[in-house]
Write an enzyme that holds these catalytic residues in place. Sequence first.
Site, short mmCIF file in Angstrom:
data_model
loop_
_atom_site.label_atom_id
_atom_site.label_comp_id
_atom_site.label_asym_id
_atom_site.label_seq_id
_atom_site.Cartn_x
_atom_site.Cartn_y
_atom_site.Cartn_z
N ASP A 145 0.93 -1.11 0.12
CA ASP A 145 0.17 0.13 0.24
C ASP A 145 0.75 1.20 0.04
OD1 ASP A 145 -1.84 -1.92 0.56
OD2 ASP A 145 -1.81 -1.76 2.68
N GLU A 164 -11.05 -1.06 -3.27
CA GLU A 164 -10.51 -0.26 -2.12
C GLU A 164 -9.39 0.74 -2.96
OE1 GLU A 164 -9.35 -3.68 -0.01
OE2 GLU A 164 -7.71 -4.23 -1.12
#
Length: 319
Positions: A31, A201
């Site tokens: 991420d 997401e």
Amino acid sequence: MKNLTIILGMLCFSGIFAQNNNPVFPGWYADPEGIVFDDQYWIYPTYSAPYDKQVFFDAFSSPDLVNWTKHEKVIDTAAIKWAKRAVWAPSIIKKGNKYYLFFGANDIQSDDELGGIGVAVADDPEGPYKDHLGKPLIGEFHNGAQPIDQFCFRDKDGQYYLYYGGWGHCNVAKLNEDFTGFVPFEDGTIFKEVTPEGYVEGPFMFIKDGKYYFMWSEGGWTGPDYSVAYAIADSPLGPFKRIDKILQQDKDIATGAGHHSVIKHPKDNDYYIVYHRRPLTETDGNSRETCIDVMEFDSNGHIKPVKITKEGVAAHTLK
């Protein structure tokens, strides 16, 4: 021997013996949020480990996208009393003389649990960061969006927005001046759903040529088909109509390529996509490494499919 030396030098210069720069630094990290502060590139990733061990963030800085310095534990749960585990997906922005680090924590599954999206603040990019509120900034579900995977975006008019959301829903909210809360939209709502088709997401936004490029991750983060798609809109509020998938696995290189950010060189028209992927030798969901590859556009302004590589990108200084 002299001729051989010349040939080897030419081969190295041509890139045939180019150094493999992906992953950009060792360790399991996911991420990644890439950004430029002054004359340094920075990456703030998730420490990729079982949730109960995900209790801190490391950061990495570089003068050239190739040579990286690790800054250990710029923040951990000792500074965020309400955060216990699953500290995810940092997003950072500078406002005034302060650096604000947004994060998700505790992987809450309902409004009955303590956790969600928090914000920390520091005087320097490397921290140390302190809890800005002493509680979550967003601690409940709105429009079905799990409060995770936040991205702070500054619009060209100076307004700061927070995009976020898991469980297939994405919200946007307008941050107030000191990042302690939100101000309502004209219709009185605080959290506006902007979910595009295929969204799972990991939202990300940037502006290019006056257009708003909204990007997100699709698929499951533990699987090989994790990927990135995008839309283009005239407003930071959309509507966001999915155009295409531009980052995905290459079965000869790595799988699970997703949850990304984008860095634009401030002086050149060069764009880089910063993302995580899973080596072909790995099956554990947390075995994710941070990589950088070139991101390009066609004549219509559409993002070209990104070729993920082992070579990564060449050195590109900011000075």
